[in-house]
Enzyme design. Structure first.
Site, mmCIF file in Angstrom:
data_model
loop_
_atom_site.group_PDB
_atom_site.id
_atom_site.type_symbol
_atom_site.label_atom_id
_atom_site.label_comp_id
_atom_site.label_asym_id
_atom_site.label_seq_id
_atom_site.Cartn_x
_atom_site.Cartn_y
_atom_site.Cartn_z
ATOM 1 N N TYR A 27 -10.704 -0.528 10.850
ATOM 2 C CA TYR A 27 -11.945 -0.193 10.143
ATOM 3 C C TYR A 27 -12.249 -1.129 8.983
ATOM 4 O O TYR A 27 -13.275 -0.994 8.347
ATOM 5 C CB TYR A 27 -11.922 1.269 9.662
ATOM 6 C CG TYR A 27 -10.663 1.704 8.928
ATOM 7 C CD1 TYR A 27 -10.448 1.361 7.611
ATOM 8 C CD2 TYR A 27 -9.697 2.490 9.571
ATOM 9 C CE1 TYR A 27 -9.297 1.772 6.944
ATOM 10 C CE2 TYR A 27 -8.554 2.903 8.918
ATOM 11 C CZ TYR A 27 -8.352 2.537 7.610
ATOM 12 O OH TYR A 27 -7.215 2.941 6.960
ATOM 13 N N PHE A 39 0.852 -1.187 0.000
ATOM 14 C CA PHE A 39 0.000 0.000 0.000
ATOM 15 C C PHE A 39 0.893 1.245 0.000
ATOM 16 O O PHE A 39 1.814 1.345 0.806
ATOM 17 C CB PHE A 39 -0.837 -0.061 1.277
ATOM 18 C CG PHE A 39 -2.052 0.800 1.291
ATOM 19 C CD1 PHE A 39 -3.204 0.401 0.633
ATOM 20 C CD2 PHE A 39 -2.059 1.999 1.983
ATOM 21 C CE1 PHE A 39 -4.342 1.184 0.676
ATOM 22 C CE2 PHE A 39 -3.202 2.790 2.018
ATOM 23 C CZ PHE A 39 -4.347 2.386 1.369
ATOM 24 N N ASP A 83 2.458 -5.309 8.346
ATOM 25 C CA ASP A 83 1.240 -4.520 8.258
ATOM 26 C C ASP A 83 0.095 -5.516 8.099
ATOM 27 O O ASP A 83 -0.011 -6.187 7.063
ATOM 28 C CB ASP A 83 1.318 -3.582 7.044
ATOM 29 C CG ASP A 83 0.067 -2.712 6.932
ATOM 30 O OD1 ASP A 83 -1.019 -3.182 7.339
ATOM 31 O OD2 ASP A 83 0.172 -1.582 6.423
ATOM 32 N N ARG A 90 -12.354 -5.765 -6.326
ATOM 33 C CA ARG A 90 -12.182 -6.565 -5.108
ATOM 34 C C ARG A 90 -13.561 -6.911 -4.541
ATOM 35 O O ARG A 90 -14.408 -6.031 -4.365
ATOM 36 C CB ARG A 90 -11.380 -5.787 -4.052
ATOM 37 C CG ARG A 90 -9.942 -5.547 -4.441
ATOM 38 C CD ARG A 90 -9.116 -5.051 -3.272
ATOM 39 N NE ARG A 90 -9.699 -3.860 -2.633
ATOM 40 C CZ ARG A 90 -9.103 -3.186 -1.665
ATOM 41 N NH1 ARG A 90 -7.934 -3.577 -1.196
ATOM 42 N NH2 ARG A 90 -9.673 -2.116 -1.146
HETATM 43 C C1 PLP Z 1 -5.822 0.356 4.752
HETATM 44 C C2 PLP Z 1 -4.360 0.367 4.751
HETATM 45 C C3 PLP Z 1 -3.647 1.474 5.214
HETATM 46 C C4 PLP Z 1 -4.377 2.727 5.640
HETATM 47 O O1 PLP Z 1 -3.584 3.596 6.350
HETATM 48 P P1 PLP Z 1 -4.222 4.641 7.362
HETATM 49 O O2 PLP Z 1 -3.042 5.225 8.012
HETATM 50 O O3 PLP Z 1 -5.128 3.836 8.273
HETATM 51 O O4 PLP Z 1 -5.021 5.623 6.571
HETATM 52 C C5 PLP Z 1 -2.263 1.401 5.242
HETATM 53 N N1 PLP Z 1 -1.613 0.288 4.822
HETATM 54 C C6 PLP Z 1 -2.282 -0.786 4.358
HETATM 55 C C7 PLP Z 1 -1.524 -1.988 3.891
HETATM 56 C C8 PLP Z 1 -3.665 -0.774 4.305
HETATM 57 O O5 PLP Z 1 -4.318 -1.834 3.832
#
Ligand code: PLP
Length: 428
Positions: free
Chosen positions: A238, A130, A213, A388
């Site tokens: 969330y 991400f 993560d 997805r």
């Molecule tokens: C959803 C997600 C995020 C989101 O980051 P936020 O700091 O909560 O906005 C980050 N990394 C991954 C791999 C995710 O799936």
């Protein structure tokens, strides 16, 4: 391996035999649509709503005394909600705390555990992660002063097929120049589940620390973070944990590292006995709580009392069993019904290599997603060509999956997607 069957009767029969079917009633499920986006934002539950209202009532009635009074004193909420995830994540209660947000927690942990020295100056990550994680790692490398033209100290392992990562390739990249590895548990686009246990073992065999993560794996697949000996992990609440938009995240620090000085310290990381002494010396909390920075966001943490209660009642093993069965069923329907129309399954097929969603690929995915929404199915789109679809064990039915595939077939056979533009939306 279940042998699935076609037809709506089969889907209904599976629904009536589903041991988790009663949990659906605990969620706000809109009867007019099929929600398959629980991997981006899980649905609201009545339990989560009640928990927020309770926190609000404490504020109304107690004001400042809500911190230490009431049924759920706010001062202990972060540790308590962390401990409630111990079974879910396979951690000791003291190794968990609910705090911050995913990216902030990544910063807090990497600023602690990335200690470049001598030849070991590199962070190993991957090109499919991400983007927020990559931005954070790029800036961490920059802060430690190890760059030297184009971030040579952040290595992004390559994917051979653009969808998945090979554990063998990742292990081969763990050279004696690597100080820290940061990888996703489940890849957000393809849904590949990495072998976190093996990667941890191989990293440690090379004296490298490793963190995961778990945004797309928490609440979807069982974890054994402590027994796997993972150094640290972090995840949002969330997605599969249904705590609401922007809900407070969670972090895990292996108890081996308790006492390590947090890289980004703040007063909520203090030992609770000492915090209100207001001394200028930082006496850190004995457990993972030391990695908190600020006052917890009570109204965005409180929903977890409700959503985690549901998870604990259902049990992670039962959730995973149904999730695998539902994603297996969805792949079966795609193979049987949608293959002739240019759809392919982009996630790994083996149960031990896939997370909670199916990555349905199609060259016209943007427009198909828009048509799906117009037909009352909520998926999400990930560029360039992935729809997805996440059947969430706690609230989705087999019948919804059957209907979704029928709707997809109708969209492409009747060309319903052709009226939409190929531009993706701002929040895809
Ligand atoms: C959803 C997600 C995020 C989101 O980051 P936020 O700091 O909560 O906005 C980050 N990394 C991954 C791999 C995710 O799936």
């Amino acid at each position: 391996m279940t042998s699935y069957k076609l037809g709506p009767e089969y889907a209904l029969a599976r629904d009536s035999q589903d041991p988790l079917r009663h949990f659906r009633e605990r969620f706000y499920v809109d009867a007019d649509r099929i929600y398959l986006d629980g991997n981006s934002l899980g649905l609201a539950s009545k339990d989560a709503e009640a928990a927020v209202l309770k926190a609000l009532a404490d504020w109304k009635r107690q004001g400042i005394d809500g911190w230490t009074g009431g049924e759920r004193p706010w001062f202990y909420m972060a540790e308590e909600l962390g401990a409630m995830q111990a079974d879910l994540m396979g951690a000791k209660p003291s190794e968990l705390v609910v705090t911050g947000t995913t990216t902030v927690n990544l910063h807090a942990l990497v600023s602690t555990f990335y200690r470049p020295s001598g030849r070991r100056t590199k962070i190993l990550a991957d090109e499919l992660n991400f983007p927020s994680d990559i931005y954070a790692l790029q800036s961490q490398v920059r802060l430690k002063g190890c760059e030297g033209g184009g971030n040579p100290d952040l290595i992004l392992a390559r994917s051979q097929d653009g969808r998945t990562l090979s554990e063998d390739d990742l292990i081969a990249a763990m050279t004696d120049e690597v100080a820290l590895v940061v990888l996703p548990g489940v890849l957000y686009r393809s849904g590949q589940l990495l072998d976190m246990e093996r990667l941890t073992r191989e990293a440690h065999a090379r004296s490298i620390l490793i963190g995961f993560d778990c945004c797309h794996s928490a609440g979807a697949v069982p974890h054994h973070l402590h027994d796997w000996d993972v150094d640290f992990a972090f995840w949002c609440t969330y997605k599969y944990l249904n705590a609401g938009p922007g809900a407070v995240a969670t972090l895990f620090v292996n108890e081996r590292h308790f006492g390590a000085l947090p890289g980004l310290a703040g007063w909520f990381g203090c030992d609770k006995q000492k915090q209100f002494d207001m001394e200028l010396t930082f006496y850190q909390a004995p457990g993972a709580g030391a990695w908190q920075i600020s006052s917890p966001n009570i109204f965005s943490a409180a929903p977890l009392y409700g959503s985690l209660a549901i998870h604990r009642e259902a049990g992670m093993e039962a959730i995973r069993a149904k999730s695998l069965d539902q994603t297996g069923y969805l792949m079966f329907l795609i193979d049987e019904i949608l293959t002739p129309y240019g759809f392919t399954v982009g996630n790994p097929r083996e149960a031990e290599r896939r997370g909670g969603h199916v990555a349905l690929e199609h060259p016209d995915a943007v427009r198909i997603c828009k048509a799906l929404k117009a037909e009352g199915v909520i998926p999400d789109f990930r560029a360039p060509n992935v729809v997805r679809l996440a059947p969430v064990a706690l609230y989705n039915t087999y019948s919804e999956l059957w209907q979704t595939v029928q709707i997809l077939k109708r969209i492409v056979t009747e060309g319903l997607h052709e009226q939409f533009s190929g531009e993706r939306g701002t929040v895809a």
